[in-house]
Design a protein around this motif. Sequence first.
Motif, PDB file in Angstrom:
ATOM      1  N   GLU A  76     -42.189  63.071   9.582  1.00 49.23           N
ATOM      2  CA  GLU A  76     -40.840  61.758   9.849  1.00 49.23           C
ATOM      3  C   GLU A  76     -40.450  62.141  11.802  1.00 49.23           C
ATOM      4  O   GLU A  76     -40.717  60.325  12.431  1.00 49.23           O
ATOM      5  CB  GLU A  76     -39.927  62.759   9.376  1.00 49.23           C
ATOM      6  N   ILE A  77     -40.701  63.515  11.841  1.00 47.28           N
ATOM      7  CA  ILE A  77     -40.679  64.008  13.479  1.00 47.28           C
ATOM      8  C   ILE A  77     -41.634  63.479  14.462  1.00 47.28           C
ATOM      9  O   ILE A  77     -40.944  62.764  15.331  1.00 47.28           O
ATOM     10  CB  ILE A  77     -40.216  64.857  14.175  1.00 47.28           C
ATOM     11  N   LYS A  78     -42.988  63.587  13.708  1.00 51.87           N
ATOM     12  CA  LYS A  78     -43.790  63.159  15.285  1.00 51.87           C
ATOM     13  C   LYS A  78     -43.710  61.925  15.206  1.00 51.87           C
ATOM     14  O   LYS A  78     -43.711  60.298  15.845  1.00 51.87           O
ATOM     15  CB  LYS A  78     -44.627  63.460  14.153  1.00 51.87           C
ATOM     16  N   ARG A  92     -44.045  71.272  19.301  1.00 50.70           N
ATOM     17  CA  ARG A  92     -43.845  71.972  19.805  1.00 50.70           C
ATOM     18  C   ARG A  92     -41.576  71.911  19.176  1.00 50.70           C
ATOM     19  O   ARG A  92     -41.198  72.881  19.596  1.00 50.70           O
ATOM     20  CB  ARG A  92     -43.740  71.695  21.484  1.00 50.70           C
ATOM     21  N   LEU A  93     -41.010  70.985  19.699  1.00 50.40           N
ATOM     22  CA  LEU A  93     -39.384  70.667  19.272  1.00 50.40           C
ATOM     23  C   LEU A  93     -39.850  71.117  17.845  1.00 50.40           C
ATOM     24  O   LEU A  93     -38.562  71.580  17.092  1.00 50.40           O
ATOM     25  CB  LEU A  93     -39.162  69.516  19.646  1.00 50.40           C
ATOM     26  N   ALA A  97     -37.284  74.638  16.302  1.00 56.01           N
ATOM     27  CA  ALA A  97     -36.157  74.297  15.125  1.00 56.01           C
ATOM     28  C   ALA A  97     -36.113  75.621  14.359  1.00 56.01           C
ATOM     29  O   ALA A  97     -35.481  76.248  14.300  1.00 56.01           O
ATOM     30  CB  ALA A  97     -36.341  73.136  14.843  1.00 56.01           C
ATOM     31  N   LYS A  98     -37.210  75.620  14.206  1.00 56.33           N
ATOM     32  CA  LYS A  98     -37.409  76.845  12.938  1.00 56.33           C
ATOM     33  C   LYS A  98     -37.543  77.880  13.797  1.00 56.33           C
ATOM     34  O   LYS A  98     -36.611  78.638  13.157  1.00 56.33           O
ATOM     35  CB  LYS A  98     -39.113  76.783  12.954  1.00 56.33           C
ATOM     36  N   ILE A  99     -38.015  78.194  14.880  1.00 57.08           N
ATOM     37  CA  ILE A  99     -37.614  79.623  15.312  1.00 57.08           C
ATOM     38  C   ILE A  99     -36.396  79.647  15.662  1.00 57.08           C
ATOM     39  O   ILE A  99     -35.376  80.522  15.306  1.00 57.08           O
ATOM     40  CB  ILE A  99     -38.538  79.551  17.131  1.00 57.08           C
TER      41      ILE A  99
END
Length: 213
Positions: A76-78, A92-93, A97-99
């Motif tokens: 979805e983000i892609k 990378r984004l 977000a996960k980190i």
Amino acid sequence: MNLDIDKTKWFRRELLAWGKQHRRKFPWRDTTDAYAILIAEFMLQKTNAPLVAPLYKKFMEQYLTVEALAEAEFIEIKNILQPLGLSFRAERLYKTAKILVEEYQGIIPDTEAELIKLPGVGKYTARSICANAFGQSKAVIDTNVARIFECFFGFEGGRVKSRCPLLWQAAEEIAPESNVGIWNLTLFDFGAGVCTAKHPRCSDCVLREGVNL
């Protein structure tokens, strides 16, 4: 670095006066929310701000928080970010977000040293977040800002401007003592609208009279 104090003060004064009339309006400039600014900075990497604006609005409506972004499906983000180019941007984004959720409890770090550890966050992005979200006095350099400095102060910044120690030092010394976030935005907009790489509007340049001070 031996910058002429009077010339530097004149440079600041003229550009800030120009900025009051001509700084552009974008949604990410109306907030100090660190998450919103982080998203904007990712989208703005090597991308023109007018192209980012509509996608930024759509993105923020869909992913209101870093937690929502971390829980989303990567595809979805892609797909949302695809029109901006840079295929690695979405990955990378998403990793960032996960980190942020797993290691920072969803809180955006407020130091350059911590921010720069995140995937896709370099010196420029980290300092922009610090300046715009946290009000820190962090000057930045990009190609547009470097061009202004080189034209006005006669610097030779080298081929890769963003890695030039001379330009970073100059940016620190030239920046005002306060409101550096606004100062950075003024430089960006002047470089995008007047002191452009192609077809610069030299006849409209408020700095032209001060070059030989």
